[in-house]
Design a protein around this motif. Structure first.
Motif, PDB file in Angstrom:
ATOM      1  N   SER A 268       0.826  -1.194   0.000  1.00 42.00           N
ATOM      2  CA  SER A 268       0.000   0.000   0.000  1.00 42.00           C
ATOM      3  C   SER A 268       0.868   1.255   0.000  1.00 42.00           C
ATOM      4  N   SER A 290      -3.958   3.543   2.711  1.00 43.03           N
ATOM      5  CA  SER A 290      -4.290   2.865   3.967  1.00 43.03           C
ATOM      6  C   SER A 290      -3.778   3.732   5.101  1.00 43.03           C
ATOM      7  N   TRP A 304      -4.315  -1.944  16.844  1.00 41.09           N
ATOM      8  CA  TRP A 304      -4.345  -0.968  15.753  1.00 41.09           C
ATOM      9  C   TRP A 304      -3.030  -0.206  15.763  1.00 41.09           C
ATOM     10  N   LEU A 329      -5.902  -1.311   6.499  1.00 46.00           N
ATOM     11  CA  LEU A 329      -7.237  -0.732   6.409  1.00 46.00           C
ATOM     12  C   LEU A 329      -7.181   0.753   6.098  1.00 46.00           C
ATOM     13  N   GLN A 330      -8.238   1.221   5.474  1.00 45.43           N
ATOM     14  CA  GLN A 330      -8.472   2.643   5.285  1.00 45.43           C
ATOM     15  C   GLN A 330      -9.718   2.981   6.108  1.00 45.43           C
ATOM     16  N   ARG A 331      -9.508   3.442   7.327  1.00 45.67           N
ATOM     17  CA  ARG A 331     -10.639   3.720   8.219  1.00 45.67           C
ATOM     18  C   ARG A 331     -11.238   5.099   7.988  1.00 45.67           C
ATOM     19  N   ARG A 333     -12.990   7.672   6.150  1.00 44.02           N
ATOM     20  CA  ARG A 333     -13.855   7.693   4.967  1.00 44.02           C
ATOM     21  C   ARG A 333     -14.471   9.073   4.726  1.00 44.02           C
ATOM     22  N   SER A 350     -10.120  -1.442   1.976  1.00 48.86           N
ATOM     23  CA  SER A 350      -9.336  -2.123   2.997  1.00 48.86           C
ATOM     24  C   SER A 350      -9.196  -3.577   2.575  1.00 48.86           C
ATOM     25  N   TRP A 352      -8.427  -7.432   4.209  1.00 49.96           N
ATOM     26  CA  TRP A 352      -8.367  -8.189   5.460  1.00 49.96           C
ATOM     27  C   TRP A 352      -8.090  -9.653   5.155  1.00 49.96           C
ATOM     28  N   TRP A 403     -11.930  -7.679   0.318  1.00 48.71           N
ATOM     29  CA  TRP A 403     -11.702  -6.323  -0.193  1.00 48.71           C
ATOM     30  C   TRP A 403     -12.931  -5.511   0.238  1.00 48.71           C
ATOM     31  N   ASP A 406     -14.543  -1.900   5.464  1.00 53.04           N
ATOM     32  CA  ASP A 406     -14.319  -1.944   6.904  1.00 53.04           C
ATOM     33  C   ASP A 406     -13.885  -3.360   7.272  1.00 53.04           C
ATOM     34  N   GLU A 407     -13.462  -3.556   8.522  1.00 53.02           N
ATOM     35  CA  GLU A 407     -13.151  -4.907   8.957  1.00 53.02           C
ATOM     36  C   GLU A 407     -14.400  -5.783   8.845  1.00 53.02           C
TER      37      GLU A 407
END
Length: 528
Positions: A268, A290, A304, A329-331, A333, A350, A352, A403, A406-407
């Motif tokens: 990333s 990310s 985290w 992750l890309q938290r 938004r 994101s 996972w 993909w 969120d988680e």
């Protein structure tokens, strides 16, 4: 290829409109004029595993195309002029799978991938022909022969207006995710990343595609992986849905001892965010694909780790046994935090990783490389097993790759939403020397209902001293909870930090925040 060129080319290749043409064949998989197929051969995943194992016992052969002199002429501009004919695409008949388009070779993709279509237990190679493509009359690709192969493929939605999954370059692949915007990439495997010797990039040398009748958003992808150090057989069960999910089965056969095996690697970009504002030389407030590494440990703890743009390449290891999941992750938004209406960082997916078979002891490794621009992929993450990687000892790793926005399995805990750093001390009073404040905002779980005095932060530092710490709800922002501490730190060596918020009964109310701080660092101006 360099990170710069890979990002440039992927950004182009996965956003431009390229549709594969088909030409006559009796093979039922096509059912449209355009593609030419080779003879049918029996195919199964078990047979592919046997082939990969046999290949590991043979000397490695460089797969680079012998037509490099011509391919070198297909640079960025020349590559943009290559267009697949839009007459038809593989599986555009609506009977299952997803329309498939193939990528051409070029300067940055000189290792051909042999593409195959599987139907009823038989596979046929999709044979390259120059008339699949629309090319200018003077284009250098016209000087190539008819058997050069392709560099990869991508899957489209039925209308073929947008694509959602692409395999292109070495063992790289990526998806546009739940929000229809490409960002970070995955790889089949990473070898010797961030070691004092050249990294090895395994590649998918052959790929087989199989559709599932009646399921237009599901495709099976099989791949043969090859490199000087290892071979492998991969099976990807790809389903688009609301956010693409890939069930991955990988069988690995070492050719030689591998010092660092990176399983399920993600790649990333992180330049800067609210955390490291001093590095923001661009006008946009934040720039990153990310913003953090999330880990669901085998013991149930949630971690985290905000990403860094460090002053030098840094590798961090997070030891674990039987991990439940991890990812980049890309938290964040919120469009206002990026202000970019061209590449839409707030929509970046994101990724996972959820292990399926038992992954014993090992470590999640995070590699962070300094960068001064968004064109560099400077973040790498993967799982490193403790078991030695040696010839004659096959390895199997099965996992599910999400993909998502969120988680897929969020915890009932306060989750880190932002990390801020700044001068420590109390406004209006003399500021203490060598003191920095760290502020972490949380949302979710029980923290949204907390009042002042209900909880406190628990802070650990690898060195230095905590001089002030507190936690409280943010006034006027329902559900937002803030923890902070001041740390007095001498010297310039990195400091590892750990914090969570506990309630009056000593229960953890938030995930564990980890951070690596570089005191007195200069702004990053050098390239990756």
């Amino acid at each position: 290829m360099t990170d710069l060129n890979r990002r440039d080319f992927l950004s182009f290749a996965l956003s431009s409109s390229v549709v594969a043409g088909l030409s006559g064949s009796a093979f039922a998989a096509a059912e449209a004029p355009g593609l030419t197929f080779g003879p049918a051969k029996t195919f199964s995943f078990d047979a592919l595993k046997e082939e990969a194992e046999a290949l590991a016992a043979a000397p490695w052969q460089d797969g680079r195309s012998p037509h490099g002199e011509i391919l070198e002429q297909i640079d960025y501009d020349a590559f943009q002029k290559i267009r697949f004919r839009k007459d038809h695409a593989l599986w555009a008949d609506g009977k299952g799978g997803a329309p498939v388009q193939f990528f051409h070779l070029g300067r940055y993709f000189q290792e051909p991938v042999l593409m195959h279509v599987v139907e009823n237990g038989e596979a046929r190679e999709v044979l390259y022909r120059p008339d699949y493509f629309d090319l200018p009359e003077d284009h250098p690709a016209r000087g190539l022969p008819d058997n050069i192969g392709f560099s990869g493929f991508r899957l489209h939605e039925p209308s073929q207006k947008t694509d959602w999954l692409a395999f292109l370059g070495a063992s790289y692949f990526r998806s546009s995710g739940a929000l229809n915007q490409y960002g970070l990439s995955a790889r089949g495997l990473a070898i010797d990343t961030a070691l004092p010797k050249p990294e090895e990039f395994p590649r998918f040398s052959r790929i087989w595609l199989e559709r599932v009748e009646g399921e237009p958003d599901r495709v099976l992808v099989y791949a043969l992986l090859d490199s000087p150090g290892i071979t492998g057989a991969y099976r990807f069960d790809c389903a688009r849905g609301d956010g693409p999910v890939m069930d991955v089965s990988s069988w690995l056969y070492p050719r030689k001892t591998v010092e660092r095996l990176g399983v399920a690697p993600l790649t990333s970009m992180y330049w800067y965010s609210e955390t490291n504002r001093k590095q923001a030389v661009d006008w946009r407030p934040e720039i990153h694909d990310s913003d953090g590494l999330a880990i669901w440990m085998g013991n149930g703890e949630r971690l985290w780790r905000p990403l860094n743009n460090p002053p030098e390449t840094v590798t961090n290891a997070f030891m674990d046994e039987r991990p439940r999941g991890f990812g980049l992750l890309q938290r964040d938004r919120d469009f206002d935090h990026y202000q970019d209406d061209g590449v839409f960082y707030e929509r970046r997916p994101s990724a996972w990783i959820e292990p399926v078979n038992e992954w014993a002891s090992g470590q999640v490794q995070l590699v962070e490389i300094p960068t001064d621009d968004e064109i560099h992929d400077n973040i790498v993450m993967y799982w490193v097993p403790d078991a030695p990687v040696e010839p004659g000892k096959p390895l199997q790793f099965d996992y599910r790759l999400y993909w998502t926005a969120d988680e897929p399995f969020p915890a009932e805990l306060g989750r880190v939403m932002a990390t801020y750093t700044g001068t420590g001390g109390i406004p209006g009073q003399p500021r203490p020397e060598n003191t920095t404040r760290f502020v972490v905002d949380y949302r979710g779980g029980e923290v949204g209902a907390l009042e002042r005095g209900d909880a406190e932060p628990v802070v650990d530092l690898s060195r230095g001293k905590v001089t002030l710490a507190d936690a409280h709800p943010v006034v006027g922002q329902p559900g937002l909870y803030r923890a902070f501490f001041d740390a007095r730190i001498e010297g310039t060596d990195p400091v590892d930090m750990r914090m969570y918020v506990k309630g009056g009964d000593d229960r953890a109310l938030t995930e564990t925040w980890l951070y690596q701080y570089f005191p007195n660092r200069d702004d990053v101006r050098g390239g990756a």
